[in-house]
Motif scaffolding. Structure first.
Motif, PDB file in Angstrom:
ATOM      1  N   LEU A  20     -42.917   4.894  -0.968  1.00 49.01           N
ATOM      2  CA  LEU A  20     -42.886   3.541  -0.423  1.00 49.01           C
ATOM      3  C   LEU A  20     -41.692   2.811  -1.003  1.00 49.01           C
ATOM      4  N   ARG A  21     -40.925   2.181  -0.138  1.00 47.47           N
ATOM      5  CA  ARG A  21     -39.781   1.372  -0.565  1.00 47.47           C
ATOM      6  C   ARG A  21     -39.748   0.100   0.274  1.00 47.47           C
ATOM      7  N   ALA A  22     -38.917  -0.847  -0.143  1.00 48.38           N
ATOM      8  CA  ALA A  22     -38.831  -2.121   0.568  1.00 48.38           C
ATOM      9  C   ALA A  22     -38.367  -1.924   2.010  1.00 48.38           C
ATOM     10  N   LEU A  23     -39.015  -2.607   2.929  1.00 48.44           N
ATOM     11  CA  LEU A  23     -38.631  -2.576   4.340  1.00 48.44           C
ATOM     12  C   LEU A  23     -37.296  -3.287   4.520  1.00 48.44           C
ATOM     13  N   GLU A  24     -36.419  -2.694   5.318  1.00 47.38           N
ATOM     14  CA  GLU A  24     -35.101  -3.264   5.593  1.00 47.38           C
ATOM     15  C   GLU A  24     -34.883  -3.376   7.100  1.00 47.38           C
ATOM     16  N   ILE A  75     -41.941   0.198   3.730  1.00 49.17           N
ATOM     17  CA  ILE A  75     -41.965   1.243   4.735  1.00 49.17           C
ATOM     18  C   ILE A  75     -42.489   2.498   4.049  1.00 49.17           C
ATOM     19  N   VAL A  76     -43.270   3.279   4.786  1.00 45.52           N
ATOM     20  CA  VAL A  76     -43.961   4.440   4.222  1.00 45.52           C
ATOM     21  C   VAL A  76     -43.324   5.726   4.724  1.00 45.52           C
ATOM     22  N   PHE A  77     -42.917   6.576   3.786  1.00 48.61           N
ATOM     23  CA  PHE A  77     -42.320   7.869   4.117  1.00 48.61           C
ATOM     24  C   PHE A  77     -43.281   8.979   3.721  1.00 48.61           C
ATOM     25  N   ASP A  78     -43.648   9.805   4.682  1.00 47.24           N
ATOM     26  CA  ASP A  78     -44.566  10.917   4.458  1.00 47.24           C
ATOM     27  C   ASP A  78     -43.759  12.149   4.023  1.00 47.24           C
ATOM     28  N   LYS A  79     -43.907  12.542   2.776  1.00 49.48           N
ATOM     29  CA  LYS A  79     -43.117  13.653   2.258  1.00 49.48           C
ATOM     30  C   LYS A  79     -43.516  14.992   2.861  1.00 49.48           C
ATOM     31  N   TYR A  84     -40.921   9.114   8.571  1.00 52.07           N
ATOM     32  CA  TYR A  84     -41.494   7.797   8.293  1.00 52.07           C
ATOM     33  C   TYR A  84     -42.779   7.632   9.088  1.00 52.07           C
ATOM     34  N   ALA A  85     -43.790   7.044   8.441  1.00 56.85           N
ATOM     35  CA  ALA A  85     -45.137   7.033   9.003  1.00 56.85           C
ATOM     36  C   ALA A  85     -45.632   5.655   9.412  1.00 56.85           C
ATOM     37  N   GLY A  86     -45.097   4.570   8.829  1.00 61.09           N
ATOM     38  CA  GLY A  86     -45.593   3.236   9.134  1.00 61.09           C
ATOM     39  C   GLY A  86     -45.191   2.243   8.062  1.00 61.09           C
ATOM     40  N   VAL A  87     -45.957   1.168   7.946  1.00 62.69           N
ATOM     41  CA  VAL A  87     -45.650   0.126   6.964  1.00 62.69           C
ATOM     42  C   VAL A  87     -46.927  -0.414   6.331  1.00 62.69           C
ATOM     43  N   THR A  88     -46.754  -1.125   5.219  1.00 64.73           N
ATOM     44  CA  THR A  88     -47.838  -1.851   4.559  1.00 64.73           C
ATOM     45  C   THR A  88     -47.206  -3.002   3.803  1.00 64.73           C
ATOM     46  N   ARG A  89     -48.037  -3.930   3.284  1.00 64.09           N
ATOM     47  CA  ARG A  89     -47.429  -5.137   2.721  1.00 64.09           C
ATOM     48  C   ARG A  89     -48.343  -5.817   1.703  1.00 64.09           C
ATOM     49  N   PHE A  90     -47.738  -6.300   0.603  1.00 65.52           N
ATOM     50  CA  PHE A  90     -48.356  -7.304  -0.250  1.00 65.52           C
ATOM     51  C   PHE A  90     -48.035  -8.660   0.376  1.00 65.52           C
ATOM     52  N   TYR A  91     -49.031  -9.531   0.516  1.00 62.94           N
ATOM     53  CA  TYR A  91     -48.753 -10.857   1.057  1.00 62.94           C
ATOM     54  C   TYR A  91     -49.694 -11.882   0.433  1.00 62.94           C
TER      55      TYR A  91
END
Length: 199
Positions: A20-24, A75-79, A84-91
Motif C-alpha cells: 500500500l502506498r499513497a494514491l497519486e 492504492i493497493v498493489f497485489d503482489k 493493482y487491485a483497488g484503494v482504501t483510505r484513512f479519513y
C-alpha cells in the motif's frame, strides 16, 4: 502529532502479499479499467468512481484531501498477481482524540475473497495503532451491505449501533449506516495475533 503531520508523511506498508502506498493522480491508468468494466463496485458508495470522468474526480478528491490533512488514500498493489487491485483510505482523522475512520475501500472482483483485504487491514491496523498511536479505528457501512459488514466482523471489529437515515445512498434515497470499531487495547491483546494467523 497533527492531522497534517499524519497526511504529509510518506507511508509505504507492505508484506509478502500486498503493498500500500499513497494514491497519486498518475494512478488513473491502474484504476481506470475498474471504472470502465466494473461499475457495480460502487453500488453501496455515495461517491461512485464508475466511468473515466468519475474516476478522475475520485482520485483528485482523495489527493486533495491528503494535501489538506483530511484523509490518507492508499492504492493497493497485489503482489501475487503483480497488479493493482483497488484503494482504501484513512479519513476523518482526529489526531487530538487519536481516532480515525477506515473506509472508501474497494477491490476489483478478481481480488475479492482472495485474502487481500485481510492483508491490507492487518497492515493498516498495525500502522494506525502501533505507529500513529491511535486509540480507535471506526468503520461505517451501508446497513444493506452484508458482505462488507461480515468482512469487518471477521477482522475482529465490534458492531456498535446504527445511524438511521445517515446519508444519501447513491441511488437517490438514504441509507442507514452500521457502525463498527476496533480499539487499541483489543488490537494488542487479541486481534493482532489472531489476524496474523489468518494471513
Amino acid at each position: 502529532m497533527t492531522n497534517s503531520d499524519i497526511c504529509s508523511t510518506e507511508v509505504l506498508l507492505e508484506n509478502e502479499n500486498v503493498l500500500l502506498r499513497a494514491l497519486e493522480l498518475t494512478d488513473l491508468e491502474y484504476l481506470l479499467p475498474f471504472a470502465l468494466n466494473e461499475p457495480e463496485l460502487w453500488y453501496y458508495s455515495l461517491h461512485s468512481a464508475a466511468g473515466e470522468d468519475q474516476m478522475k474526480a475520485y482520485i483528485k478528491a482523495g489527493v486533495e484531501e491528503r494535501k489538506n490533512g483530511k484523509s490518507y488514500p492508499f492504492i493497493v498493489f497485489d503482489k501475487k498477481s503483480g497488479t493493482y487491485a483497488g484503494v482504501t483510505r484513512f479519513y476523518d482523522i482526529n489526531a487530538e482524540f487519536k481516532t480515525l475512520l477506515l473506509g472508501y475501500t474497494w477491490y476489483g472482483k478478481a481480488y475479492q475473497g482472495t485474502g487481500l483485504n485481510k492483508n491490507c487491514k492487518y497492515l493498516l491496523f498495525q500502522f494506525a495503532f502501533e505507529q500513529l498511536q491511535m486509540e480507535r479505528i471506526e468503520f461505517r457501512a451501508d446497513a444493506e451491505n452484508s458482505r462488507s459488514i461480515a468482512a469487518m466482523k471477521s477482522l475482529g471489529c465490534k458492531e456498535e449501533g446504527l445511524l438511521r437515515s445517515h446519508m444519501p445512498n447513491g441511488q437517490g434515497g438514504r441509507r442507514d449506516s452500521v457502525i463498527l470499531s476496533m480499539l487499541r487495547g483489543e488490537w494488542f491483546t487479541e486481534h493482532s495475533s489472531r489476524l496474523l494467523e489468518k494471513l
